[in-house]
Structure formats: structure tokens, C-alpha cells
Scaffold this active site. Structure first.
Site, PDB file in Angstrom:
ATOM      1  N   CYS A  16     -15.524 -17.101 -33.759  1.00  0.00           N
ATOM      2  CA  CYS A  16     -15.539 -18.413 -34.429  1.00  0.00           C
ATOM      3  C   CYS A  16     -16.114 -19.527 -33.551  1.00  0.00           C
ATOM      4  O   CYS A  16     -15.582 -19.838 -32.487  1.00  0.00           O
ATOM      5  CB  CYS A  16     -14.134 -18.787 -34.878  1.00  0.00           C
ATOM      6  SG  CYS A  16     -14.087 -20.417 -35.657  1.00  0.00           S
ATOM      7  N   LYS A  43      -5.259 -11.824 -42.415  1.00  0.00           N
ATOM      8  CA  LYS A  43      -4.508 -12.904 -41.754  1.00  0.00           C
ATOM      9  C   LYS A  43      -3.008 -12.607 -41.753  1.00  0.00           C
ATOM     10  O   LYS A  43      -2.444 -12.324 -42.815  1.00  0.00           O
ATOM     11  CB  LYS A  43      -4.767 -14.230 -42.475  1.00  0.00           C
ATOM     12  CG  LYS A  43      -6.229 -14.668 -42.439  1.00  0.00           C
ATOM     13  CD  LYS A  43      -6.441 -15.915 -43.285  1.00  0.00           C
ATOM     14  CE  LYS A  43      -7.915 -16.227 -43.401  1.00  0.00           C
ATOM     15  NZ  LYS A  43      -8.232 -17.245 -44.406  1.00  0.00           N
ATOM     16  N   GLU A  68      -8.018 -28.255 -37.399  1.00  0.00           N
ATOM     17  CA  GLU A  68      -9.333 -28.911 -37.368  1.00  0.00           C
ATOM     18  C   GLU A  68      -9.795 -29.124 -35.919  1.00  0.00           C
ATOM     19  O   GLU A  68      -9.193 -29.900 -35.156  1.00  0.00           O
ATOM     20  CB  GLU A  68      -9.355 -30.246 -38.126  1.00  0.00           C
ATOM     21  CG  GLU A  68      -9.352 -30.076 -39.636  1.00  0.00           C
ATOM     22  CD  GLU A  68     -10.576 -29.323 -40.164  1.00  0.00           C
ATOM     23  OE1 GLU A  68     -11.698 -29.560 -39.677  1.00  0.00           O
ATOM     24  OE2 GLU A  68     -10.398 -28.473 -41.047  1.00  0.00           O
ATOM     25  N   SER A  69     -10.888 -28.452 -35.576  1.00  0.00           N
ATOM     26  CA  SER A  69     -11.356 -28.448 -34.183  1.00  0.00           C
ATOM     27  C   SER A  69     -11.628 -29.850 -33.623  1.00  0.00           C
ATOM     28  O   SER A  69     -11.321 -30.128 -32.460  1.00  0.00           O
ATOM     29  CB  SER A  69     -12.611 -27.574 -34.048  1.00  0.00           C
ATOM     30  OG  SER A  69     -13.649 -28.057 -34.873  1.00  0.00           O
TER      31      SER A  69
HETATM   32  N1  LIG Z   1     -13.570 -27.574 -40.163  1.00  0.00           N
HETATM   33  C1  LIG Z   1     -12.883 -26.498 -39.495  1.00  0.00           C
HETATM   34  C2  LIG Z   1     -13.673 -25.216 -39.724  1.00  0.00           C
HETATM   35  C3  LIG Z   1     -12.930 -23.998 -39.189  1.00  0.00           C
HETATM   36  C4  LIG Z   1     -13.451 -22.711 -39.824  1.00  0.00           C
HETATM   37  O1  LIG Z   1     -14.256 -22.726 -40.757  1.00  0.00           O
HETATM   38  N2  LIG Z   1     -12.959 -21.565 -39.299  1.00  0.00           N
HETATM   39  C5  LIG Z   1     -13.315 -20.301 -39.862  1.00  0.00           C
HETATM   40  C6  LIG Z   1     -13.690 -19.265 -38.803  1.00  0.00           C
HETATM   41  S1  LIG Z   1     -15.081 -19.739 -37.862  1.00  0.00           S
HETATM   42  C7  LIG Z   1     -12.099 -19.718 -40.579  1.00  0.00           C
HETATM   43  O2  LIG Z   1     -10.993 -19.774 -40.076  1.00  0.00           O
HETATM   44  N3  LIG Z   1     -12.316 -19.116 -41.741  1.00  0.00           N
HETATM   45  C8  LIG Z   1     -11.288 -18.416 -42.433  1.00  0.00           C
HETATM   46  C9  LIG Z   1     -11.285 -18.705 -43.895  1.00  0.00           C
HETATM   47  O3  LIG Z   1     -11.975 -19.648 -44.318  1.00  0.00           O
HETATM   48  O4  LIG Z   1     -10.611 -18.001 -44.615  1.00  0.00           O
HETATM   49  C10 LIG Z   1     -12.746 -26.826 -38.003  1.00  0.00           C
HETATM   50  O5  LIG Z   1     -13.591 -27.556 -37.471  1.00  0.00           O
HETATM   51  O6  LIG Z   1     -11.772 -26.394 -37.371  1.00  0.00           O
END
Ligand SMILES: N[C@@H](CCC(=O)N[C@@H](CS)C(=O)NCC(=O)O)C(=O)O
Length: 223
Positions: A16, A43, A68-69
Site C-alpha cells: 500500500c 480483512k 487517513e494517511s
Molecule cells: N485516503 C486513504 C486511502 C487508503 C487506501 O486506499 N488504502 C487501500 C490500500 S492501498 C485500502 O486499504 N484498500 C482496502 C479497501 O478499499 O477495501 C489514505 O490516504 O489513507
């Protein structure tokens, strides 16, 4: 190592790019942390209970949970010494805008890498190239995104540059041709130890396997 008031655990997924942003910030600031990897295709229940959007990264700070990162990174920066987010409101606002922009670039890059046919690949490539060109016209010519100082906007850009570099090394495909400022920023950032150590050692192998599983057009062609 810098110790925080509460123990820190980052809930992660090995590929990720958003997780990687937070790991870069943790490494850059020398913060002590534990990292826990989960399988996003399966998950765990405990994760779904505490993750409002079901996404990583998730930061456990003692009994509190942050998601949120961009928010996680600002929090990590604020609770430790020597802030890397610019203090001036105008620059800070600009950086927050570019961090959001880089989230869109990250998604665009992902779509390009997993596209399983030429038409989708070309569409995502055109859109990614346009976004990168805007960045080329925006970044400073002096070292990092904003100038001589590393900032949180660099934490958000480095995961994209890590993947552009992988694509160049394995598929002979360079999306930064004719973008000298981004080439220089990439060379600087991906060679920093806090960026190198922000992905697992077997990152390349796992990514290549992932792309193969996705039937990636990019991975199946030589350029
Ligand atoms: N806007 C979020 C995006 C985080 C994101 O999209 N993470 C992905 C992996 S890279 C995720 O956990 N996806 C799992 C899902 O959507 O089910 C951030 O900045 O933290």
C-alpha cells in the site's frame, strides 16, 4: 529512537502506497513503532471493527485509532520534535492541497499498473502523464518538493516515485522522460534510507507477483 507518550502501531498492507507515506514519516522522524500487516483480501474482524472505511493505514495510538494517511502523518509530525510540515499557514495550506493531489496521482498510478488491456492502459497513462507534467511544473528546482527542506508532501510523493522506479527497472518503461525536475527529486528521495526502509525487503517480488495475478498489461509487455 524517539518515544511517544503512547505506543504506536501501524496497521498495514505490504504494497500500500498510503501506508508507505506513514512509514516514511515514522522513519524520517525516528519514531519507535510496531507494524502489523493484514491481508486486504481477507480483512480480520478486529480490523473491520476499528477501521471506519476498512482501509489501511490505520494508526493505533494507545487505545485511540486514527485513519487517513494525511491525518496520521500530520499527527505524527505534531507529537514529535522538529516539525517537517511547514509552519506558515499559506505554505501549509498549499502542501495539504498537493498531498490530496498526490492521492489522486497514486490512484491513477495504481489503475495504470493493474490495467489488463491496452485501451485502459493508454487512458490511465495519458492521465498520469498529464498529472506528472503538472508536478514537473510545480516542484522546486532545489532538492525536495518545496525546496531544501523535506516536508510531508515528500512523504506523499515518495511512494509514487518508488513505483515509477520499479516500473522503469523491470519493464523498461520510464514515465519521467522529459521531466528533469521529477527525475532529480526521484533520485534524491528513493535513495534516502527512510524511504528505502519504508517498504518490505521483498517489495519488488511481491509487487511483480501481484501484477501478474492482476493480468497487468504493463507487466506483460516490454517497452
Ligand atoms: N485516503 C486513504 C486511502 C487508503 C487506501 O486506499 N488504502 C487501500 C490500500 S492501498 C485500502 O486499504 N484498500 C482496502 C479497501 O478499499 O477495501 C489514505 O490516504 O489513507
Amino acid at each position: 529512537m524517539s518515544l511517544t507518550a503512547q505506543p504506536i502501531e501501524l496497521i498495514s498492507f505490504k504494497l500500500c502506497p498510503f501506508v508507505q507515506r506513514s512509514v516514511i514519516t515514522l522513519n524520517k522522524k525516528g519514531i519507535d513503532y510496531k507494524i502489523t500487516y493484514i491481508d486486504l483480501t481477507d480483512k480480520p474482524d478486529w480490523f473491520l471493527k476499528i477501521s471506519p472505511l476498512g482501509k489501511v493505514p490505520l494508526l493505533k495510538y494507545g487505545d485511540d485509532v486514527l485513519f487517513e494517511s494525511a491525518v496520521i502523518n500530520e499527527f505524527l509530525d505534531e507529537i514529535t520534535a522538529e516539525q517537517i510540515m511547514p509552519a506558515a499557514p499559506l505554505q501549509k495550506a498549499k502542501d495539504r492541497g498537493w498531498i490530496e493531489y498526490l492521492s489522486q496521482v497514486t490512484m491513477n498510478q495504481h489503475m495504470l499498473m493493474v490495467a489488463d488491456n491496452q485501451e485502459d492502459f493508454e487512458t490511465h497513462k495519458a492521465s498520469l502523464t498529464e498529472k506528472l507534467q503538472r508536478l514537473e511544473n510545480t516542484v522546486s528546482s532545489d532538492s525536495f518538493f518545496n525546496g531544501p527542506q523535506f516536508s510531508l508532501v515528500d512523504s506523499a510523493f515518495a511512494p509514487i516515485l518508488t513505483r515509477l522506479d520499479l516500473v522503469k527497472r523491470f519493464f523498461n518503461y520510464d514515465l519521467l522522460t522529459d521531466m528533469p525536475r521529477l527525475q532529480a527529486l526521484s533520485a534524491l528521495l528513493i535513495n534516502q534510507s527512510y524511504v528505502k526502509k519504508s517498504v518490505v525487503e521483498e517489495f519488488d517480488e511481491i509487487m511483480l507477483e501481484y501484477l501478474k495475478d492482476k493480468n497487468s498489461y504493463l507487466a506483460a509487455h516490454s517497452f
